[in-house]
Every structure is written in structure tokens, then in C-alpha cells.
Design an enzyme around this catalytic site. Structure first.
Site, PDB file in Angstrom:
ATOM      1  N   ASP A   1      19.454  46.902  82.126  1.00 36.65           N
ATOM      2  CA  ASP A   1      20.788  46.857  81.572  1.00 36.65           C
ATOM      3  C   ASP A   1      21.055  45.486  80.544  1.00 36.65           C
ATOM      4  O   ASP A   1      22.053  45.540  80.028  1.00 36.65           O
ATOM      5  CB  ASP A   1      22.133  46.946  82.544  1.00 36.65           C
ATOM      6  CG  ASP A   1      22.010  48.567  83.138  1.00 36.65           C
ATOM      7  OD1 ASP A   1      21.316  49.291  82.594  1.00 36.65           O
ATOM      8  OD2 ASP A   1      22.835  48.724  84.151  1.00 36.65           O
TER       9      ASP A   1
ATOM     10  N   ARG B   1      16.175  61.078  81.298  1.00 39.70           N
ATOM     11  CA  ARG B   1      16.883  60.912  82.579  1.00 39.70           C
ATOM     12  C   ARG B   1      16.958  62.224  83.486  1.00 39.70           C
ATOM     13  O   ARG B   1      17.962  62.649  83.555  1.00 39.70           O
ATOM     14  CB  ARG B   1      18.280  60.347  82.124  1.00 39.70           C
ATOM     15  CG  ARG B   1      18.271  58.923  81.490  1.00 39.70           C
ATOM     16  CD  ARG B   1      19.434  58.214  81.019  1.00 39.70           C
ATOM     17  NE  ARG B   1      20.099  57.656  82.587  1.00 39.70           N
ATOM     18  CZ  ARG B   1      21.272  57.127  82.552  1.00 39.70           C
ATOM     19  NH1 ARG B   1      21.829  57.066  81.636  1.00 39.70           N
ATOM     20  NH2 ARG B   1      21.512  56.440  83.409  1.00 39.70           N
TER      21      ARG B   1
ATOM     22  N   ARG C   1      32.790  51.578  77.561  1.00 34.52           N
ATOM     23  CA  ARG C   1      32.357  52.444  78.788  1.00 34.52           C
ATOM     24  C   ARG C   1      32.036  51.387  79.961  1.00 34.52           C
ATOM     25  O   ARG C   1      32.095  51.567  80.987  1.00 34.52           O
ATOM     26  CB  ARG C   1      31.027  53.232  78.523  1.00 34.52           C
ATOM     27  CG  ARG C   1      31.212  54.323  77.638  1.00 34.52           C
ATOM     28  CD  ARG C   1      29.985  55.329  77.713  1.00 34.52           C
ATOM     29  NE  ARG C   1      29.895  55.705  78.790  1.00 34.52           N
ATOM     30  CZ  ARG C   1      28.991  56.792  79.015  1.00 34.52           C
ATOM     31  NH1 ARG C   1      28.297  57.265  78.051  1.00 34.52           N
ATOM     32  NH2 ARG C   1      28.776  57.314  80.148  1.00 34.52           N
TER      33      ARG C   1
HETATM   34  C1  EPZ Z   1      21.876  53.531  87.142  1.00 29.03           C
HETATM   35  O1  EPZ Z   1      21.455  54.613  86.526  1.00 29.03           O
HETATM   36  C2  EPZ Z   1      22.816  52.850  86.311  1.00 29.03           C
HETATM   37  N1  EPZ Z   1      23.904  53.645  86.141  1.00 29.03           N
HETATM   38  C3  EPZ Z   1      22.276  52.615  84.882  1.00 29.03           C
HETATM   39  O2  EPZ Z   1      23.222  51.657  84.281  1.00 29.03           O
HETATM   40  C4  EPZ Z   1      21.215  51.622  85.217  1.00 29.03           C
HETATM   41  O3  EPZ Z   1      20.435  51.370  83.701  1.00 29.03           O
HETATM   42  C5  EPZ Z   1      19.981  52.167  86.132  1.00 29.03           C
HETATM   43  O4  EPZ Z   1      20.552  52.554  87.246  1.00 29.03           O
HETATM   44  C6  EPZ Z   1      18.835  51.570  86.457  1.00 29.03           C
HETATM   45  O5  EPZ Z   1      19.200  50.261  86.871  1.00 29.03           O
HETATM   46  C7  EPZ Z   1      24.982  53.759  87.207  1.00 29.03           C
HETATM   47  O6  EPZ Z   1      24.693  53.058  88.200  1.00 29.03           O
HETATM   48  C8  EPZ Z   1      26.011  54.274  87.081  1.00 29.03           C
HETATM   49  P1  EPZ Z   1      17.570  55.547  88.023  1.00 29.03           P
HETATM   50  P2  EPZ Z   1      20.507  55.725  87.188  1.00 29.03           P
HETATM   51  O7  EPZ Z   1      17.973  56.817  88.566  1.00 29.03           O
HETATM   52  O8  EPZ Z   1      20.905  55.810  88.597  1.00 29.03           O
HETATM   53  C9  EPZ Z   1      14.152  57.842  86.145  1.00 29.03           C
HETATM   54  C10 EPZ Z   1      24.617  51.107  82.263  1.00 29.03           C
HETATM   55  O9  EPZ Z   1      24.129  50.540  81.259  1.00 29.03           O
HETATM   56  N2  EPZ Z   1      14.699  58.920  87.097  1.00 29.03           N
HETATM   57  O10 EPZ Z   1      17.373  54.307  88.780  1.00 29.03           O
HETATM   58  O11 EPZ Z   1      20.481  56.930  86.162  1.00 29.03           O
HETATM   59  C11 EPZ Z   1      15.060  57.736  85.008  1.00 29.03           C
HETATM   60  O12 EPZ Z   1      14.964  58.771  83.874  1.00 29.03           O
HETATM   61  C12 EPZ Z   1      23.639  52.164  83.056  1.00 29.03           C
HETATM   62  O13 EPZ Z   1      25.469  50.650  83.003  1.00 29.03           O
HETATM   63  C13 EPZ Z   1      13.617  60.201  87.160  1.00 29.03           C
HETATM   64  O14 EPZ Z   1      12.716  60.203  86.451  1.00 29.03           O
HETATM   65  O15 EPZ Z   1      19.264  55.125  86.944  1.00 29.03           O
HETATM   66  C14 EPZ Z   1      14.762  56.339  84.761  1.00 29.03           C
HETATM   67  O16 EPZ Z   1      13.735  56.147  83.558  1.00 29.03           O
HETATM   68  C15 EPZ Z   1      22.722  53.032  82.183  1.00 29.03           C
HETATM   69  N3  EPZ Z   1      14.285  61.133  87.805  1.00 29.03           N
HETATM   70  C16 EPZ Z   1      14.649  55.544  85.723  1.00 29.03           C
HETATM   71  O17 EPZ Z   1      14.192  56.743  86.633  1.00 29.03           O
HETATM   72  C17 EPZ Z   1      15.354  60.983  88.742  1.00 29.03           C
HETATM   73  O18 EPZ Z   1      15.587  62.175  89.349  1.00 29.03           O
HETATM   74  C18 EPZ Z   1      15.673  54.932  86.540  1.00 29.03           C
HETATM   75  O19 EPZ Z   1      16.709  55.830  86.849  1.00 29.03           O
HETATM   76  C19 EPZ Z   1      16.013  59.763  88.518  1.00 29.03           C
HETATM   77  C20 EPZ Z   1      15.784  58.977  87.625  1.00 29.03           C
END
Ligand code: EPZ
Length: 424
Positions: free
Chosen positions: A306, A122, A398
Site C-alpha cells: 500500500d 484479486r 476511500r
Molecule cells: C488487504 O487486502 C488490504 N485491504 C489491502 O489494502 C492491502 O493492499 C492488502 O491487504 C495487502 O496488504 C484491506 O485490508 C481491506 P490479500 P486483501 O488477500 O485482504 C491474492 C488499500 O489500499 N489473493 O492479502 O484483499 C491477491 O489477489 C488496500 O488500503 C489470492 O490470490 O489482500 C493479492 O495479489 C488495497 N486469492 C494477494 O493475494 C485470495 O483468495 C494479497 O491479497 C486472496 C488473495
């Protein structure tokens, strides 16, 4: 530490009230950093650990918060701190979202870089690149990142390599107080993004396009206060839908919105579940054993990552074989081994899991490794014969308010115990 004891094998019957969305309330609470005027938020799931952590974070930065039931009032004008405390960011990765608002308002911010977690590395590279594109300078110092923009961020065009939910929210918030037009391309399209857009517009910014891949933000230096009610939690609703499909029975989910769950409802219908919109929300009716249905997670409107773990619990008791493909996170199959200890037949290779449905699971002691893995084990426990003891319930807390009370109201036998406290 709390545990949940589940006596499974009973169908669910009754009604469950869906709480406000955690993943919507979180950025909206953080967006109150954009204004000095009071904000009143309703339908906030204030009993969730992540929301309590967000409130502590805002207080540490200088806001005053009053919580009454599901309503949260945020006040406090003027001087905010521009440094996010390490102990809070460590507990909740979404805390980094304070960087953008503080950078945009004060030209400088220091935040710890959050580490990996149970579901993968992440990184926040997409967020940081966007701020560089908007004129920020970035320095790393002892595990912190310091962002500066003199005299302030510049509105402009940002294109994401992946539609990151957090990065989309982060840039929307910063752009809302950056005069001029910022355009976000390849933006995330989740319903929570639309909710944030609504709130930012109430504060006086002009944001358009949420729900599509292109978001336009016309920022203003000063924003006002506003009142806003958070959307219902589609992931909580989806979890109860899947729980009822796994355990059988009939459940009404009060407050749930079908339009946020179209991919999940389509997949559930293929398993044989009957889902209907009701006056109050959604109902699900499941008779007999679910049919097996393969899914692949994808950014919205695809099948939500999720709900991947809960889906795997359902497929564990389906009649036939299915494949679950995780395409959003790199390591989100920790629940597979725990489900196997309850009798599930699951093989994991890379980002795919192959599941051969079994006629029944057996209750066992299991451990939640993250929030949604915990939800999956809870569902498996409801569907299984006998007693399941779910450990590390703090993960479930959570994201699911009063989970045992809601399930009990639906006829489940679930209770919370704390063996350490009992021994004292
Ligand atoms: C949001 O996380 C949610 N959290 C997560 O919910 C959810 O699983 C996720 O979106 C995807 O739908 C909140 O809203 C607080 P992303 P977020 O940035 O924003 C990669 C739950 O169970 N990535 O869309 O962190 C990352 O590693 C949680 O309620 C990069 O590579 O998700 C992942 O593989 C857990 N570089 C993918 O993108 C970055 O700078 C999606 O991440 C950012 C992300």
C-alpha cells in the site's frame, strides 16, 4: 467530481493527527455480526468512504448503527439477513468478509463474487478453499457464491498457499463462533490481524498467535458485546512520512506507531530522512534531496504494497536510480504513467519499475486510478513546482480522512474544488 488543486514546491511543517486504521476498522466492524450484544468501537475513521460503505452493509444485513465522531455503536440482535447486497459488494471488495461470520452463525450465506479492480484480479479462492476445509459446501449461482454448512462449520486446520490478509481475517472471524479449535497456518501477520484478535478476544473467543504465521482460535457458539479502540492507520502515517521526505520539511505524526512501520522507516532513513519517536508519535525531518533506495513489497513485516505507489513518487525526485518491485499485486503500477506526465522518468516491465530520479517534477493535470495511486500523485504534486490538478479524488477519500485539511495544517497549499458544482 471533486478535484484537488496542489500548489507544490513548499516544504511541510507542523503536525498531522493520524486517524484510526481503515483496514483494521473494516474487519472489526464486520466482526460485530458475530454477536447479538452491543459493541462500541472508538477511533474509527468514520469520514472515509469505505467505512461509510461498511456501515451501510451492516445496516442492510440488519444491524443498527449510531455514529458520533470517531465512535460507532453497533446494536441489533437476532435476525440478520444472510445475503449480501450486490451494489455494496461491487463498491467495496472487502464486503465479502461478511460471508464467514454469517456462514458460521447461520449455516448459510449468499454473496456476490467481487470482480477485479484497478490493482489486479484479486480472486477469493484462498477464502473459499479454507471454508471448504472447514466443512462448507459451495455452489455458484448467477455470479453469486452460496456457502452452506450443515448443521454448522467444523473447527479444523487451514493452511493458506499465500498469507492473504483478508482470508486470515475471514477465517479468524468464522472460527471465533465455531466451537472447537481452528488452526490457521501461513497466516498473514499484519498489525490489523493483531487488532482483530484483540477485538475477538474481548467478545469472548480465545484467539492466539496473531502477528505470527500460526493463529489458533478456540471458538464459542455465543459471543458477548465489547468496547474496542481501533489502532492508528500505519498506511496513512507512512504516506505522510513519505510526503515529507519528498517535499522536505519537518512533520510530527501524532498517534503513529513506529513498530508498525519498521520496513518503511528503515528505507526512509536510507534516503536521508531523520525519523524519531516522539512523546505523541513519530517525527520526520528532511533536508535536501532524497537518496535513491530500491524496495520490494512483501507481506508484513516487509515493505507494504500500500506504500509502493507513494514510494515511487519519492524515488521520482531522488538523486539516482532505483528499482521498485511489486510482489503482492499483479497490476499496481497505474501511477507510473501519471507520474511521467509530471516529468518523472519511469520504465515498467512486469512487476518491476526502474526509476531515474529527476531534479524536479512539474505540476500537471493527473488522475488517480486507485486509492494509493492517488496518494502517490498527491505526494508528487506537493514536491513538484507549479500547479497539479488531481482528478478522481474519490479514490483518495476511500482511505485518507480530511486529506486537504491535514495537509493545509502542515503548510501545504491544497484545496478541493468541484468544477461541475461551480458551473451550476
Ligand atoms: C488487504 O487486502 C488490504 N485491504 C489491502 O489494502 C492491502 O493492499 C492488502 O491487504 C495487502 O496488504 C484491506 O485490508 C481491506 P490479500 P486483501 O488477500 O485482504 C491474492 C488499500 O489500499 N489473493 O492479502 O484483499 C491477491 O489477489 C488496500 O488500503 C489470492 O490470490 O489482500 C493479492 O495479489 C488495497 N486469492 C494477494 O493475494 C485470495 O483468495 C494479497 O491479497 C486472496 C488473495
Amino acid at each position: 467530481m471533486d478535484q484537488l488543486i496542489i500548489e507544490g514546491g513548499r516544504p511541510l511543517r507542523g503536525a498531522v493527527r493520524i486517524s484510526g486504521s481503515k483496514n483494521s476498522a473494516l474487519p472489526i466492524l464486520i466482526a460485530t455480526l458475530l454477536t447479538d450484544e452491543p459493541c462500541r468501537l472508538g477511533n474509527v475513521p468514520t469520514e472515509l468512504r469505505d467505512i461509510k460503505t461498511t456501515i451501510r452493509l451492516l445496516e442492510a444485513l440488519g444491524k443498527k448503527i449510531a455514529v458520533r465522531g470517531a465512535s460507532v455503536t453497533v446494536t441489533g440482535s437476532g435476525s440478520l439477513k444472510t445475503q449480501a447486497p450486490y451494489d455494496i459488494v461491487k463498491q467495496m471488495r472487502a464486503s465479502v468478509l461478511v460471508a464467514g461470520p454469517l456462514l458460521a452463525r447461520f449455516g448459510l450465506v449468499r454473496v456476490p463474487i467481487p470482480g477485479g479492480c484497478a490493482i489486479g484480479l484479486r480472486p477469493i479462492d484462498i477464502h473459499l478453499k479454507a471454508f471448504r476445509d472447514l466443512g462448507a459446501r459451495e455452489i455458484s449461482d448467477h455470479g453469486d457464491v452460496i456457502l452452506s454448512a450443515a448443521p454448522q462449520l467444523r473447527a479444523g486446520r487451514v493452511r493458506f498457499k499465500f498469507p492473504s490478509v483478508g482470508a486470515t481475517e475471514h477465517v479468524m472471524m468464522a472460527a471465533a463462533v465455531t466451537p472447537g479449535r481452528t488452526i490457521i497456518e501461513n497466516a498473514a501477520r499484519e498489525p490489523e490481524i493483531e487488532d482483530l484478535q484483540d477485538f475477538l478476544n474481548k467478545l469472548g473467543a480465545a484467539v492466539k498467535g496473531a502477528g505470527t504465521a500460526r493463529i489458533t482460535v478456540d471458538g464459542r457458539r455465543q459471543l458477548r458485546g465489547a468496547a474496542h479502540s481501533v489502532i492508528p492507520d500505519r498506511i496513512e502515517a507512512g504516506t505522510y512520512l513519505i510526503a515529507c521526505a519528498a517535499a522536505g520539511g519537518r512533520l510530527e505524526l501524532r498517534g503513529a506507531r513506529a513498530r508498525d512501520l519498521s520496513a518503511v522507516i528503515a528505507a526512509l532513513r536510507k534516503t536521508g530522512a531523520r525519523i524519531a519517536e516522539t512523546k505523541n508519535g513519530l517525527s520526520v525531518d528532511m533536508r535536501g534531496r532524497p537518496a535513491s533506495v530500491s524496495i520490494k513489497t512483501a507481506p508484513h513485516p516487509g515493505f507494504p504494497t500500500d506504500l509502493q505507489a507513494p514510494w515511487m513518487a519519492l524515488m521520482a525526485v531522488a538523486s539516482g536510480a532505483s528499482i521498485v518491485t511489486e510482489s503482492v499485486f499483479e497490476n499496481r503500477f497505474m501511477h507510473a504513467a501519471e507520474l511521467a506526465s509530471m516529468g518523472a522518468s519511469i520504465g515498467v516491465a512486469g512487476g518491476q519499475a526502474a526509476i531515474a530520479g529527476v531534479a524536479g517534477l512539474t505540476g500537471a493535470p493527473v488522475m488517480a486510478s486507485d486509492l494509493r495511486a492517488g496518494a502517490a500523485l498527491l505526494i508528487a504534486g506537493l514536491a513538484a513546482k507549479g500547479k497539479t490538478t488531481l482528478q478522481r479524488v474519490y479514490h483518495v477519500d476511500r482511505g485518507y480522512e480530511r486529506v486537504e485539511a491535514k495537509l493545509r495544517a502542515a503548510g501545504a497549499r491544497v484545496r478541493r474544488v468541484n468544477p461541475a458544482r461551480r458551473r451550476k
